[in-house]
Design an enzyme around this catalytic site. Sequence first.
Site, PDB file in Angstrom:
ATOM      1  CG  ASP A  12     -33.491 -10.391  29.167  1.00  0.00           C
ATOM      2  OD1 ASP A  12     -33.739 -11.192  29.844  1.00  0.00           O
ATOM      3  OD2 ASP A  12     -33.808  -9.050  28.944  1.00  0.00           O
ATOM      4  CE1 TYR A  60     -37.260  -4.655  27.904  1.00  0.00           C
ATOM      5  CE2 TYR A  60     -35.834  -6.179  26.875  1.00  0.00           C
ATOM      6  CZ  TYR A  60     -36.339  -5.314  27.814  1.00  0.00           C
ATOM      7  OH  TYR A  60     -35.856  -5.702  29.143  1.00  0.00           O
ATOM      8  CE  LYS A  86     -36.624  -8.882  31.215  1.00  0.00           C
ATOM      9  NZ  LYS A  86     -36.218  -8.561  29.836  1.00  0.00           N
ATOM     10  CG  HIS A 122     -40.847  -6.319  32.089  1.00  0.00           C
ATOM     11  ND1 HIS A 122     -40.963  -6.110  31.012  1.00  0.00           N
ATOM     12  CD2 HIS A 122     -39.470  -5.693  32.574  1.00  0.00           C
ATOM     13  CE1 HIS A 122     -39.690  -5.433  30.577  1.00  0.00           C
ATOM     14  NE2 HIS A 122     -39.047  -4.914  31.674  1.00  0.00           N
ATOM     15  CG  LEU A 142     -21.884  -3.628  30.650  1.00  0.00           C
ATOM     16  CD1 LEU A 142     -21.706  -3.768  28.941  1.00  0.00           C
ATOM     17  CD2 LEU A 142     -20.657  -4.153  31.020  1.00  0.00           C
ATOM     18  CG  ASN A 181     -20.078  -6.538  25.856  1.00  0.00           C
ATOM     19  OD1 ASN A 181     -18.951  -5.605  26.326  1.00  0.00           O
ATOM     20  ND2 ASN A 181     -21.166  -6.007  25.488  1.00  0.00           N
TER      21      ASN A 181
HETATM   22  N1  LIG Z   1     -35.975  -6.472  33.689  1.00  0.00           N
HETATM   23  C1  LIG Z   1     -35.905  -5.160  33.522  1.00  0.00           C
HETATM   24  O1  LIG Z   1     -36.763  -4.204  34.199  1.00  0.00           O
HETATM   25  C2  LIG Z   1     -34.676  -4.549  32.677  1.00  0.00           C
HETATM   26  C3  LIG Z   1     -34.499  -3.029  32.709  1.00  0.00           C
HETATM   27  C4  LIG Z   1     -33.329  -2.858  31.798  1.00  0.00           C
HETATM   28  C5  LIG Z   1     -32.875  -3.654  31.018  1.00  0.00           C
HETATM   29  N2  LIG Z   1     -33.139  -5.040  31.011  1.00  0.00           N
HETATM   30  C6  LIG Z   1     -32.538  -6.032  30.212  1.00  0.00           C
HETATM   31  O2  LIG Z   1     -31.191  -5.885  30.496  1.00  0.00           O
HETATM   32  C7  LIG Z   1     -30.221  -5.616  29.123  1.00  0.00           C
HETATM   33  C8  LIG Z   1     -29.111  -5.014  29.683  1.00  0.00           C
HETATM   34  O3  LIG Z   1     -29.378  -3.751  30.282  1.00  0.00           O
HETATM   35  P1  LIG Z   1     -29.298  -2.243  29.682  1.00  0.00           P
HETATM   36  O4  LIG Z   1     -29.683  -2.410  28.223  1.00  0.00           O
HETATM   37  O5  LIG Z   1     -30.044  -1.304  30.322  1.00  0.00           O
HETATM   38  O6  LIG Z   1     -27.833  -1.806  29.859  1.00  0.00           O
HETATM   39  P2  LIG Z   1     -26.330  -2.317  29.859  1.00  0.00           P
HETATM   40  O7  LIG Z   1     -26.262  -3.581  29.217  1.00  0.00           O
HETATM   41  O8  LIG Z   1     -25.827  -2.333  31.140  1.00  0.00           O
HETATM   42  O9  LIG Z   1     -25.659  -1.273  28.984  1.00  0.00           O
HETATM   43  C9  LIG Z   1     -26.074  -0.969  27.360  1.00  0.00           C
HETATM   44  C10 LIG Z   1     -25.517   0.330  26.972  1.00  0.00           C
HETATM   45  O10 LIG Z   1     -24.124   0.157  26.913  1.00  0.00           O
HETATM   46  C11 LIG Z   1     -23.377   0.106  25.620  1.00  0.00           C
HETATM   47  N3  LIG Z   1     -22.556  -0.856  25.477  1.00  0.00           N
HETATM   48  C12 LIG Z   1     -22.506  -2.287  25.379  1.00  0.00           C
HETATM   49  N4  LIG Z   1     -21.395  -2.898  25.562  1.00  0.00           N
HETATM   50  C13 LIG Z   1     -20.497  -1.774  25.590  1.00  0.00           C
HETATM   51  C14 LIG Z   1     -19.001  -1.875  25.601  1.00  0.00           C
HETATM   52  N5  LIG Z   1     -18.413  -3.012  25.595  1.00  0.00           N
HETATM   53  N6  LIG Z   1     -18.425  -0.556  25.688  1.00  0.00           N
HETATM   54  C15 LIG Z   1     -19.079   0.455  25.440  1.00  0.00           C
HETATM   55  N7  LIG Z   1     -20.631   0.476  25.539  1.00  0.00           N
HETATM   56  C16 LIG Z   1     -21.259  -0.759  25.809  1.00  0.00           C
HETATM   57  C17 LIG Z   1     -24.702  -0.201  24.713  1.00  0.00           C
HETATM   58  O11 LIG Z   1     -24.399   0.541  23.454  1.00  0.00           O
HETATM   59  P3  LIG Z   1     -24.633  -0.093  21.959  1.00  0.00           P
HETATM   60  O12 LIG Z   1     -25.981  -0.967  22.047  1.00  0.00           O
HETATM   61  O13 LIG Z   1     -25.197   1.030  21.128  1.00  0.00           O
HETATM   62  O14 LIG Z   1     -23.448  -0.618  21.660  1.00  0.00           O
HETATM   63  C18 LIG Z   1     -25.650   0.222  25.324  1.00  0.00           C
HETATM   64  O15 LIG Z   1     -26.002   1.920  25.164  1.00  0.00           O
HETATM   65  C19 LIG Z   1     -31.469  -5.179  28.478  1.00  0.00           C
HETATM   66  O16 LIG Z   1     -31.082  -5.060  27.119  1.00  0.00           O
HETATM   67  C20 LIG Z   1     -32.528  -5.862  28.737  1.00  0.00           C
HETATM   68  O17 LIG Z   1     -32.626  -6.971  27.988  1.00  0.00           O
HETATM   69  C21 LIG Z   1     -34.429  -5.545  31.752  1.00  0.00           C
END
Ligand SMILES: NC(=O)c1ccc[n+]([C@@H]2O[C@H](COP(=O)([O-])OP(=O)(O)OC[C@H]3O[C@@H](n4cnc5c(N)ncnc54)[C@H](OP(=O)(O)O)[C@@H]3O)[C@@H](O)[C@H]2O)c1
Length: 278
Positions: free
Chosen positions: A47, A52, A77, A110, A192, A242
């Site tokens: 994704d 990004y 997106k 988006h 997460l 994960n």
């Molecule tokens: N459509 C939208 O508006 C929108 C908005 C936000 C996000 N997204 C998408 O959703 C994806 C995921 O959301 P997100 O990046 O906001 O948050 P997330 O996946 O909930 O969390 C990511 C964070 O948690 C850490 N992490 C990942 N796996 C871990 C584990 N097993 N243990 C401890 N920490 C862990 C990562 O660090 P490290 O990378 O340093 O390991 C990063 O800091 C994004 O990458 C993006 O593709 C979309």
Amino acid sequence: MSKSVPYITLNDDKMMPQLGLGVWKASEAQAREAVRHAFETGYRSIDTAAAYNNERGVGEGLKDAALPRESYFVTTKVWNADQGAQAAHEAALRSLEQLGLDYVDLLLIHWPLPDKNLYVKTWKALIALKEEGRALSIGVSNFNPVHLQRLIDETGVTPAVNQIETHPYFQRADLREVHRKLGIHTEAWSPLAQGKVTEDPALRAIADKYGKTPAQVVLRWHLDNGVIVIPKSVTPERITSNFAVFDFALSDEDRARIDALDRNERLGPDPETFNLDT
Ligand SMILES: NC(=O)c1ccc[n+]([C@@H]2O[C@H](COP(=O)([O-])OP(=O)(O)OC[C@H]3O[C@@H](n4cnc5c(N)ncnc54)[C@H](OP(=O)(O)O)[C@@H]3O)[C@@H](O)[C@H]2O)c1
């Protein structure tokens, strides 16, 4: 119990892996490396988004992996600044060029940007891109029920997916129920809670019972709810762990304990008022 990633059948009969890798905040180089590692681990879905600034890195990672195109799933997106019929069309073609792909598997709007009032026109551009074979499936992100209903009423085309913020602290049962009734699949961003779940004592206690991590338990809970997840990591061990969520089952009691963590806590912007378009 299956130990490989399950696939969801979308409302257009296309299949999407229920777990993929998110790459928000990854640099081009980090995205390339993360995609390569994820594919080695068994992930088959990535994704990204124009916003990004790492589509080129994702594309390089895909090339490094050298898998047959039909074996993996790529989402990108259309960014807020590119809403509108022609701008969205051009933006999608730019994304394809950056990714080095002829088509994406899923193309999303988006954010709705209700004040700008261009999301129906943008949706029509996505419909055209699907007809042209540039996106196999089309959907939206951060849409509320009123926005979803307008798309359906004005175009007759229901989004395949709505990618929304959802995690144990912001569960959104009402919106997921709207999706279910409309035949839209829920995809969780920040599944997460941006890493916060790892510090939660209640989740830690559940995880210890299964010999798993809090992140794995939360991903399993999302999957059990029928939600598509895209946890982001650029850390190889976390990318691997994960994905290790297909070899255990949560009890009903533990699922209910996670349900009870909901506190309506949003981490990202509210789609009704989010207007950033640069
Ligand atoms: N459509 C939208 O508006 C929108 C908005 C936000 C996000 N997204 C998408 O959703 C994806 C995921 O959301 P997100 O990046 O906001 O948050 P997330 O996946 O909930 O969390 C990511 C964070 O948690 C850490 N992490 C990942 N796996 C871990 C584990 N097993 N243990 C401890 N920490 C862990 C990562 O660090 P490290 O990378 O340093 O390991 C990063 O800091 C994004 O990458 C993006 O593709 C979309």
